[in-house]
Design a protein around this motif. Structure first.
Motif, PDB file in Angstrom:
ATOM      1  N   UNK A 269      28.135 -21.092  14.623  1.00  0.00           N
ATOM      2  CA  UNK A 269      27.980 -19.501  15.200  1.00  0.00           C
ATOM      3  C   UNK A 269      26.848 -19.678  16.094  1.00  0.00           C
ATOM      4  N   UNK A 270      26.855 -18.727  17.077  1.00  0.00           N
ATOM      5  CA  UNK A 270      25.644 -18.747  18.163  1.00  0.00           C
ATOM      6  C   UNK A 270      24.484 -17.772  17.735  1.00  0.00           C
ATOM      7  N   UNK A 271      24.176 -17.481  16.520  1.00  0.00           N
ATOM      8  CA  UNK A 271      23.292 -16.696  15.870  1.00  0.00           C
ATOM      9  C   UNK A 271      23.238 -17.011  14.327  1.00  0.00           C
TER      10      UNK A 271
ATOM     11  N   UNK B 191      32.073  -7.356  17.964  1.00  0.00           N
ATOM     12  CA  UNK B 191      31.866  -8.657  17.899  1.00  0.00           C
ATOM     13  C   UNK B 191      31.873  -9.024  16.372  1.00  0.00           C
ATOM     14  N   UNK B 192      31.967 -10.368  16.109  1.00  0.00           N
ATOM     15  CA  UNK B 192      31.979 -10.913  14.503  1.00  0.00           C
ATOM     16  C   UNK B 192      30.291 -10.639  14.195  1.00  0.00           C
ATOM     17  N   UNK B 193      30.150 -10.271  13.107  1.00  0.00           N
ATOM     18  CA  UNK B 193      28.829  -9.709  12.629  1.00  0.00           C
ATOM     19  C   UNK B 193      28.840 -10.450  10.831  1.00  0.00           C
ATOM     20  N   UNK B 194      27.389 -10.592  10.450  1.00  0.00           N
ATOM     21  CA  UNK B 194      27.461 -10.790   9.161  1.00  0.00           C
ATOM     22  C   UNK B 194      26.941  -9.430   8.495  1.00  0.00           C
TER      23      UNK B 194
ATOM     24  N   UNK C 200      23.954  -8.564  11.290  1.00  0.00           N
ATOM     25  CA  UNK C 200      23.634  -9.748  12.291  1.00  0.00           C
ATOM     26  C   UNK C 200      24.543 -10.184  12.940  1.00  0.00           C
ATOM     27  N   UNK C 201      24.492 -10.363  14.177  1.00  0.00           N
ATOM     28  CA  UNK C 201      25.307 -10.903  14.935  1.00  0.00           C
ATOM     29  C   UNK C 201      24.675 -11.234  16.393  1.00  0.00           C
ATOM     30  N   UNK C 202      25.601 -11.799  17.390  1.00  0.00           N
ATOM     31  CA  UNK C 202      24.965 -12.126  18.767  1.00  0.00           C
ATOM     32  C   UNK C 202      24.491 -10.779  19.259  1.00  0.00           C
ATOM     33  N   UNK C 203      23.030 -10.927  19.602  1.00  0.00           N
ATOM     34  CA  UNK C 203      22.195  -9.891  20.062  1.00  0.00           C
ATOM     35  C   UNK C 203      22.121  -8.705  19.236  1.00  0.00           C
ATOM     36  N   UNK C 204      22.473  -8.882  17.927  1.00  0.00           N
ATOM     37  CA  UNK C 204      22.529  -7.844  17.030  1.00  0.00           C
ATOM     38  C   UNK C 204      21.533  -8.212  15.487  1.00  0.00           C
TER      39      UNK C 204
END
Length: 125
Positions: A24-26, A53-56, A69-73
């Motif tokens: 993943x990118x994050x 988007x996809x997040x943890x 947690x995710x891209x820019x999040x």
């Protein structure tokens, strides 16, 4: 690390880009074992006007609180007596309140909406 600064008109939070790792990118911000109330899992999420988007998703404290947690999040929603407070997460022990009080959206229970301030909605699906 890069930061995205959102406008004060309902998007007053700045959301942390958490770097690159694995496939993943994050990278999720670590959560202390005593704060977790369940396993981290992949979900779809959105914060403010940002696209879903996809997040943890990590459940916290056993009271409905969670970390996304995710891209820019990188945010935490802390729930007390049915109301939420949003925090930007910079590290395991570094969190900054975003402002506003959040309540569950009666039309979409996966989302929390701000009564004033902070990015809205915050959705975890």
């Amino acid at each position: 690390m890069k930061r995205l600064v959102l406008t004060a008109a309902g998007l007053a939070a700045s959301l942390l880009a958490t770097g690159a790792a694995s496939a993943q990118s994050w990278t999720p911000v670590p959560v202390a074992a005593d704060e977790r109330s369940g396993k981290t899992r992949q979900i779809r999420c959105s914060v403010g006007e940002r696209p879903e988007t996809t997040c943890a998703f990590t459940p916290l404290f056993g009271d409905g609180s969670f970390q996304l947690d995710g891209p820019d999040i990188a945010v935490r929603m802390i729930i007390i007596d049915g109301e939420g407070s949003l925090f930007e997460v910079f590290g395991p022990d570094r969190r900054v309140p975003v402002g506003g009080i959040y309540t569950r959206n009666p039309r979409d229970r996966a989302c929390w909406i701000s009564t004033a301030g902070g990015p809205s909605p915050v959705c975890a699906r």
